[in-house]
Enzyme design. Structure first.
Site, PDB file in Angstrom:
ATOM      1  N   ASP A  54       6.432  -4.351   6.135  1.00 42.28           N
ATOM      2  CA  ASP A  54       5.327  -4.738   7.009  1.00 42.28           C
ATOM      3  C   ASP A  54       5.779  -5.528   8.229  1.00 42.28           C
ATOM      4  O   ASP A  54       4.961  -6.133   8.898  1.00 42.28           O
ATOM      5  CB  ASP A  54       4.298  -5.566   6.221  1.00 42.28           C
ATOM      6  CG  ASP A  54       4.874  -6.883   5.705  1.00 42.28           C
ATOM      7  OD1 ASP A  54       6.084  -7.118   5.888  1.00 42.28           O
ATOM      8  OD2 ASP A  54       4.114  -7.678   5.124  1.00 42.28           O
ATOM      9  N   ASN A  55       7.080  -5.546   8.521  1.00 38.07           N
ATOM     10  CA  ASN A  55       7.512  -6.278   9.703  1.00 38.07           C
ATOM     11  C   ASN A  55       8.768  -5.649  10.281  1.00 38.07           C
ATOM     12  O   ASN A  55       9.544  -4.988   9.584  1.00 38.07           O
ATOM     13  CB  ASN A  55       7.742  -7.759   9.377  1.00 38.07           C
ATOM     14  CG  ASN A  55       8.889  -7.971   8.402  1.00 38.07           C
ATOM     15  OD1 ASN A  55      10.042  -8.083   8.803  1.00 38.07           O
ATOM     16  ND2 ASN A  55       8.582  -7.981   7.106  1.00 38.07           N
TER      17      ASN A  55
ATOM     18  N   LYS B  78       4.040  -8.109  -7.427  1.00 41.16           N
ATOM     19  CA  LYS B  78       3.727  -6.732  -7.062  1.00 41.16           C
ATOM     20  C   LYS B  78       4.713  -5.737  -7.658  1.00 41.16           C
ATOM     21  O   LYS B  78       4.323  -4.714  -8.224  1.00 41.16           O
ATOM     22  CB  LYS B  78       3.709  -6.587  -5.538  1.00 41.16           C
ATOM     23  CG  LYS B  78       2.484  -7.140  -4.859  1.00 41.16           C
ATOM     24  CD  LYS B  78       2.499  -6.800  -3.372  1.00 41.16           C
ATOM     25  CE  LYS B  78       1.209  -7.275  -2.695  1.00 41.16           C
ATOM     26  NZ  LYS B  78       1.186  -6.932  -1.261  1.00 41.16           N
TER      27      LYS B  78
ATOM     28  N   ARG C 159      -6.431  -0.953  -1.372  1.00 46.77           N
ATOM     29  CA  ARG C 159      -5.488   0.088  -0.959  1.00 46.77           C
ATOM     30  C   ARG C 159      -4.336   0.261  -1.944  1.00 46.77           C
ATOM     31  O   ARG C 159      -3.825   1.351  -2.108  1.00 46.77           O
ATOM     32  CB  ARG C 159      -4.889  -0.229   0.420  1.00 46.77           C
ATOM     33  CG  ARG C 159      -5.892  -0.322   1.515  1.00 46.77           C
ATOM     34  CD  ARG C 159      -5.334  -1.026   2.727  1.00 46.77           C
ATOM     35  NE  ARG C 159      -4.533  -2.188   2.417  1.00 46.77           N
ATOM     36  CZ  ARG C 159      -5.015  -3.347   1.997  1.00 46.77           C
ATOM     37  NH1 ARG C 159      -6.305  -3.499   1.844  1.00 46.77           N
ATOM     38  NH2 ARG C 159      -4.222  -4.359   1.727  1.00 46.77           N
TER      39      ARG C 159
ATOM     40  N   ALA D 282       0.824  -1.210   0.000  1.00 41.65           N
ATOM     41  CA  ALA D 282       0.000   0.000   0.000  1.00 41.65           C
ATOM     42  C   ALA D 282       0.856   1.258   0.000  1.00 41.65           C
ATOM     43  O   ALA D 282       0.709   2.124  -0.865  1.00 41.65           O
ATOM     44  CB  ALA D 282      -0.932  -0.024   1.215  1.00 41.65           C
TER      45      ALA D 282
ATOM     46  N   CYS E 173      -1.158 -20.752  31.873  1.00 42.31           N
ATOM     47  CA  CYS E 173      -2.267 -21.323  32.647  1.00 42.31           C
ATOM     48  C   CYS E 173      -3.599 -20.700  32.245  1.00 42.31           C
ATOM     49  O   CYS E 173      -4.640 -21.363  32.283  1.00 42.31           O
ATOM     50  CB  CYS E 173      -2.007 -21.154  34.138  1.00 42.31           C
ATOM     51  SG  CYS E 173      -1.874 -19.436  34.674  1.00 42.31           S
TER      52      CYS E 173
ATOM     53  N   ASP F 104       9.916  -6.312  -4.099  1.00 44.83           N
ATOM     54  CA  ASP F 104       8.872  -6.938  -3.291  1.00 44.83           C
ATOM     55  C   ASP F 104       8.722  -8.370  -3.780  1.00 44.83           C
ATOM     56  O   ASP F 104       8.607  -8.608  -4.981  1.00 44.83           O
ATOM     57  CB  ASP F 104       7.543  -6.189  -3.425  1.00 44.83           C
ATOM     58  CG  ASP F 104       6.560  -6.550  -2.322  1.00 44.83           C
ATOM     59  OD1 ASP F 104       6.318  -7.756  -2.109  1.00 44.83           O
ATOM     60  OD2 ASP F 104       6.043  -5.634  -1.661  1.00 44.83           O
TER      61      ASP F 104
END
Length: 1231
Positions: A749-750, A701, A688, A652, A805, A677
């Site tokens: 994106d990371n 892309k 987007r 985007a 737990c 990419d």
């Protein structure tokens, strides 16, 4: 689907139940001994999300919602008394979902410093999480509708009734200091019934326009002409999925019934139209009377030289219509008469003269039509909003309502509530809450929303509770979003008493001056016939005097720069303001989020050269860049064409960056744009990533985006790679590659990729512009060599995970059950199957597993044996039996065992009920074939099990019901001696308290023998692990997650989540919307332009933080690089030691001791320790005479690749006094 040999449900309907079941069993091998598996044909395509919409889990931080409205009445101001709306300067943590964040704050010298989310984005956010209200998706089945041709149109008219709403009356308090504070008081008002849909005219191709008719149906399924409300399944979730998590279904439906008029198709108008169309309104009419000129090509990316002389609206209409086939897109070139204007819900003016603005503004205000006026001139912009009287805001910030567990409630006049375990409630003064599960003071349960007063971070008051019953225990308080009514002033009234939303606190006086300058520009053009000439001093001085005649106290420098550049235009400004305005359009359509009240002015004058531009340099040359040359000059335009920039990511933000780069002319000379990419285009990207079209799905892309921008500007040079950035691609993205670049713009994106690129830029001393989005929030960070800190200089706190737990035995929120379901999916359908598949395919699998630490070898071998021997399915009936037993184990047996260990009346050692507070007492479930949720689980689990073993699936749920109906499950009896941990520390210790001696070696040997016998039997085996994919509605992955989670929620009496919300949480989806992306990319490219221009002063650069929902935007100077020193020599992260090779290790040590007076105590390269003072003497003697490259090869056991030009060494040193000193790293140049 059933195989061709299987009868359908309709065919079987005439048979008695026994016959049906017999035929079904025969068809799937349940009666015969047939056991040969059939390989499934289902493909799972992993969707790689783009920046701002990836699948990283996101932390959240919030801007508190108390606005301060400052009214300034300066001496000498007679015509204007502006009020400045200043958003709250307080940033607070909201940790309601168990996530932590670094947050920002305002400081006196730096303005705003922002926090980062765990996906690496600096974000500014309102209180609460970003999850939005969801509506259950109709049947849960996927849509198969293809894109709707432009020739088809289906209109629907929906009339909405507006409920009784909460309004806030603005009370002005005048102080002696002439600063007034706008306070708020709540009062209920009843809004009249409002029809949010305006009838659209049936315009076809005529002499005044062209129509591209889109489907008004937003989703899959057959088109319908029925008038009425659409269900949740009417929204094309495969297209709008990320935007739905920003706006929600209700807002999307209101948008889909809104008609928009946009007048002026220059660069700004095009950006607004693009974002509004991507958003999914019912229709947009593009109005323009102007024809395309060469200057329009500077920022109007859907025009080309071939369009010069054509009407701008008609020339742009085709390409805008392609963005979203659900939006009816019309070009109109006629007059904007009252009858014509009456058809629209929102009117946007971007290129109208003063008289037309006021005429339309008066009509719109009188007729309840929302009006937005937006203009960009040079590096300046304005936005004006008038949404009429009694405009209702249904959700002011879009944050998920906060819930907090109650520890106590006082029985008195104040009614003080204390949160459980001193957990911060995250509520604000004046919020409303409702109550549930309160024991004792039951009058609160289900009551009307109660207004609270915050007493502290862990307490709040609800007023008099003395008439209620005594509080006993428990309870949950949940925030309620109350509607708010706002009364907008008309344009004429608001011009006289403007109220400004401040965007840059370093430019606090600019809005007043720009308010006068924009009004004066209209008057100047009326008198002269054109704007002031670019960088002409005479025209600028005349313009200044015109402004001073209105207000003598304006900022002369700002007004002069406005006059000198207002004739120009540049794409990044249009992109940023276009994103902001488009979000205001969506607010006007939906009542979602808080609108601008009522003026926003913005400038980016720090982009200009410090010495200005010569008038001769700013003259037009007859090129597509003439409008930009009028701002920056020809010399800078040539510089832009010669730079080489690397854009990392074509999602985007990457698409927007590429477009902006192409339009400003980066790489149009001797330079180049490089884009990489590794992802393929998915349908969900189209909402987007505007460079892609439906026919591009599954194409690369990067290459597709590069091809698209070449059409926008054929003169640029662009090279596209389909590669990930990382150590594995350093042969391509080598030191030599980076050495040819002028800078990098990230669109990742990371966090890992961001940190990697940050380190590459620091090493190669390249500027980096980092950007990211999260829903309506976005950030831009600029990193300048030798000036600012780097992206990695600050780190987020680690994500707060759900305790073991809690997940295993004591969930109390839907997030816990969804994570539990996701873990089950991974364990059953992925990891266990992966272990079995590796055993079958890898001859060395057993050897590798035996070497694992602790109890892991036994666990892995047990899972392989279970998958291949104990629970191996041979036909679909086996899969159903497995699913039924799996259901019984997790939703009945395990709960029975838990209640056996801890009965409902269990008390703790202190005498308190065990099942209280966060521990919710569960109930075992009894399987019921008539309970749809129970059957959904069996259906999904059995089919997923079948896919693992290559068995043909049965996609008829009624046939699955027939199979499961008579399956008997063993009776369960709770066992004594089963240990269940009740706190996190004990659970973690139990999970890690194993070593190799705990492994039952006899059990391991027995399993190995059984597996060997299976291998020797030559039985054909096939196991395919499933990789979780949330975006494929046909693969049943989310069907399983939703059913598994909601069944466990039923166990623990937790409110269930629909598919939409479950997908957001379990899929760890990052909400995204095109408006934020446009804003962020525009601001990012402005920083790139400063870097290319050569700015070196810190105050020229701006880190940006925005939340379009509030709306909030703030800028601050970047943080300077931290300084260290040794022997009085200052250094930062940008400094290093340069050492030319080849040297031996001994020579390397001697070099630093003699030249730098530093004694190296430790030397490392990556994770390899090459030398240390505590190294054994024999090993040290062996390495010292070796060349440095040989030491690296021997220790790392890796060769030095041919593309590597240098090595990076980290050194720890002592000074001459033997004290440790911090020193830079070493760049060791290879010979």
């Amino acid at each position: 689907m059933m195989s061709s040999s299987s009868q359908t449900a309709e065919q079987n309907s005439a048979d008695p139940p026994a016959a049906k079941k017999r035929k079904l069993l025969e068809s799937i091998g349940g009666v015969t001994n047939q056991s040969t598996p059939t390989k499934g044909s289902k493909n799972n395509n992993k969707n790689n999300a783009d920046n701002g919409d990836g699948d990283s889990h996101n932390n959240e931080c919030g801007v508190e919602g108390n606005d301060v409205d400052v009214s300034i009445d300066e001496a000498g101001e007679t015509a204007l008394t502006p009020k400045v709306n200043v958003p709250s300067h307080s940033i607070s943590i909201n940790d309601g979902d168990g996530n932590g964040n670094r947050v920002g704050s305002f400081t006196s010298n730096r303005g705003f410093t922002g926090g980062k989310s765990s996906n690496g984005n600096n974000i500014v956010k309102d209180s609460g999480s970003s999850t939005l209200p969801a509506v259950k998706k109709g049947s849960g089945q996927s849509s198969h509708q293809s894109e709707v041709p432009a020739s088809e149109l289906c209109e629907s008219v929906v009339t909405k009734k507006v409920k009784t709403e909460e309004s806030e009356n603005l009370v002005k308090l005048q102080e002696n200091s002439k600063v007034s504070i706008l306070a708020t008081t709540s009062a209920s008002v009843s809004a009249a019934n409002a029809n949010v849909n305006k009838a659209n005219s049936n315009v076809s191709r005529t002499s005044t326009g062209v129509v591209h008719e889109g489907s008004n149906q937003m989703a899959g399924g057959n088109q319908t002409t029925n008038f009425g409300s659409r269900g949740a399944s009417d929204i094309d979730e495969s297209l709008y999925s990320r935007q739905l998590y920003v706006l929600g279904h209700d807002a999307m439906r209101r948008m889909a019934n809104s008609d928009i008029l946009l007048s002026g198709l220059g660069g700004l108008g095009l950006e607004i139209a693009k974002n509004v169309i991507l958003g999914g309104v019912k229709s947009i009419t593009l109005h323009d009377k102007a024809n395309c000129t060469i200057r329009d090509l500077s920022s109007q990316f859907y025009l080309s030289e071939a369009d010069i002389g054509r009407n701008r609206a008609e020339a742009s209409c085709n390409q805008l219509a392609e963005l979203n086939s659900y939006v009816r897109t019309t070009a109109y070139t006629g007059e904007l008469s009252d009858d014509f204007l009456r058809k629209f819900r929102v009117i946007v003016l971007t290129d109208s003269d003063n008289a037309e603005q006021h005429r339309i503004a008066e009509f719109a205000h009188a007729n309840g039509i929302a009006l937005i006026i937006a203009e960009t001139h040079g590096l300046f912009a304005k936005i004006f909003c008038d949404f009429g009287e009694n405009f209702t805001i249904y959700d002011q910030d879009g944050a998920q309502p906060i819930s907090t567990m109650i520890a106590s409630i006082t029985h008195d006049a104040q009614g003080v509530i204390t949160c459980l375990d001193e957990t911060r409630h995250g509520l604000n003064d004046g919020d409303y809450v409702t109550f549930s599960e309160v024991q004792g003071m039951t009058e609160l349960n289900g009551s009307e929303p109660i207004k609270i007063s915050v007493l502290g971070p862990y307490t709040f008051s609800i007023g008099d509770t003395s008439q209620f019953s005594e509080y006993i225990s428990g309870g949950i308080a949940t925030q309620v979003k109350m509607p708010k009514t706002v009364n907008f002033k008309s344009l004429e009234e608001s011009e006289k008493e403007p109220e400004f939303l401040v965007s840059d606190f370093a430019k606090f006086d600019h809005p007043t001056s720009l308010h006068i300058a924009f009004a004066a520009l209209h008057k100047y053009i009326e008198q002269i016939g054109q704007p002031p000439r670019p960088w002409n001093e005479e025209d600028a001085q005349n313009f200044l005097q015109m402004c001073k005649s209105v207000n003598a106290n304006i900022n002369d420098n700002v007004v002069l720069l406005f006059a000198k550049t207002c004739a120009g235009n540049t794409c990044p400004i249009d992109a940023a303001i276009g994103g902001f305005v488009a979000q205001e359009v969506l607010k006007a359509c939906t009542g979602k989020f808080t609108p601008i009240y009522q003026w926003l002015y913005y400038d980016a004058i720090e982009c200009l050269p410090a010495e200005g531009v010569e008038e001769a340099d700013a003259q037009p040359v007859g090129s597509r860049y003439d409008a930009q040359i009028a701002i920056f000059g020809k010399n800078f335009q040539e510089k832009l064409g010669d730079v080489r920039y690397f854009i990392v990511g074509a999602g985007a933000i990457g698409c927007e960056l590429l477009k902006n780069f192409a339009m400003i002319g980066v790489g149009a000379g001797n330079g180049e744009i490089v884009i990489t990419d590794m992802d393929l285009i998915e349908k969900s990207n189209l909402n987007r990533q505007f460079l892609f079209r439906p026919h591009d799905v599954q194409k690369p892309k990067a290459k597709t985006a590069a091809k698209a921008i070449k059409k926008m500007n054929p003169g640029i040079k662009v090279t596209a790679y389909e590669l990930r950035v990382g150590p594995e691609t350093e042969r391509v993205f080598s030191e030599e590659f980076f050495g040819k670049l002028n800078g990098v713009a990230n669109a990742l994106d990371n966090v890992d990729a961001r940190i990697y690129m940050d380190r590459k830029c620091v090493f190669n001393r390249l500027p980096l512009v980092e950007s990211g989005t999260l829903g309506t929030m976005g950030n831009v960070q600029v990193i300048v060599p030798f000036l600012t800190e780097s992206y990695s200089s600050s780190q987020d706190p680690p994500e707060k995970s759900i305790p073991i737990c809690t997940l295993k035995n004591f969930p109390n929120a839907i997030e816990h059950t969804l994570q539990w379901a996701r873990d089950m999916f991974e364990g059953v359908f992925t990891q266990s199957a992966e272990n079995a598949a590796q055993y079958l395919s890898d001859p060395n699998f057993i050897e590798r597993i035996i070497k694992l630490q602790g109890i892991r070898p036994l666990e892995v071998l047990e899972s392989v044996k279970k998958a291949l021997i104990d629970e191996r399915s041979s036909n679909f009936l086996d899969c159903v039996k497995w699913a039924r037993n799996h259901w019984e184990e997790h939703y009945a047996n395990q709960i029975k065992q838990l209640l056996y260990n801890f009965p409902p009346d269990q008390v703790t050692s202190s005498g308190q009920p065990f099942w209280s507070g966060p521990k919710r007492c569960p109930q075992p479930l009894a399987f019921n074939i008539n309970d749809q949720l129970h059957l959904d689980y069996i259906y999904a689990a059995a089919n997923l099990r079948a896919e693992i073993y290559g068995i043909e699936q049965v996609r008829d749920i009624q046939q699955v019901a027939l199979l499961v109906k008579d399956i008997a499950v063993p009776e369960f009896k709770p066992r004594s001696g089963v240990k269940i941990e009740t706190n996190e520390s004990a659970a973690a210790a139990a999970a890690n308290n194993f070593d190799s001696s705990d492994v039952d070696q006899d059990r391991v040997n027995k399993i190995l023998t059984e597996l060997q016998a299976l291998r020797e039997s030559k039985v054909p085996l096939m196991v395919k692990p499933l990789e979780f994919e949330k975006d494929d509605d046909n693969n049943l992955h989310m069907d399983f997650i939703v059913a598994a989670s909601n069944l466990r929620a039923t166990n623990y009496k937790i409110p269930p989540a629909d598919r939409h919300k479950s997908k957001l949480i379990a899929g760890k989806i990052i909400p995204a919307i095109a408006t934020t992306t446009s804003l962020v990319s525009g601001l990012a490219v402005l920083e790139v332009m400063k870097l290319i221009l050569g700015h070196r002063s810190m105050d020229k650069f701006k880190n940006a933080f925005a939340n379009l929902a509030l709306p909030f935007i703030a800028f601050s100077e970047p943080m300077p690089a931290a300084k260290n020193s040794y022997y009085g020599k200052e250094w930062t992260l940008w400094d290093r030691f340069e050492v030319a090779g080849e040297l031996t290790l001994q020579e390397f040590l001697d070099y630093f001791e003699k030249k730098e007076k530093l004694q190296i105590t430790m030397l490392s390269q990556g994770v390899s320790m090459l030398y240390s003072f505590f190294m054994p003497k024999a090993k040290c003697a062996e390495r010292l005479p070796l060349p440095m490259t040989e030491v690296v090869r021997r220790v790392s056991k890796k060769r030095i690749e041919s593309h590597e030009r240098s090595l990076v060494f980290e050194i720890c040193c002592n000074d001459e006094d033997g004290e440790d000193v911090e020193v830079p790293y070493v760049r060791y140049t290879l010979p």
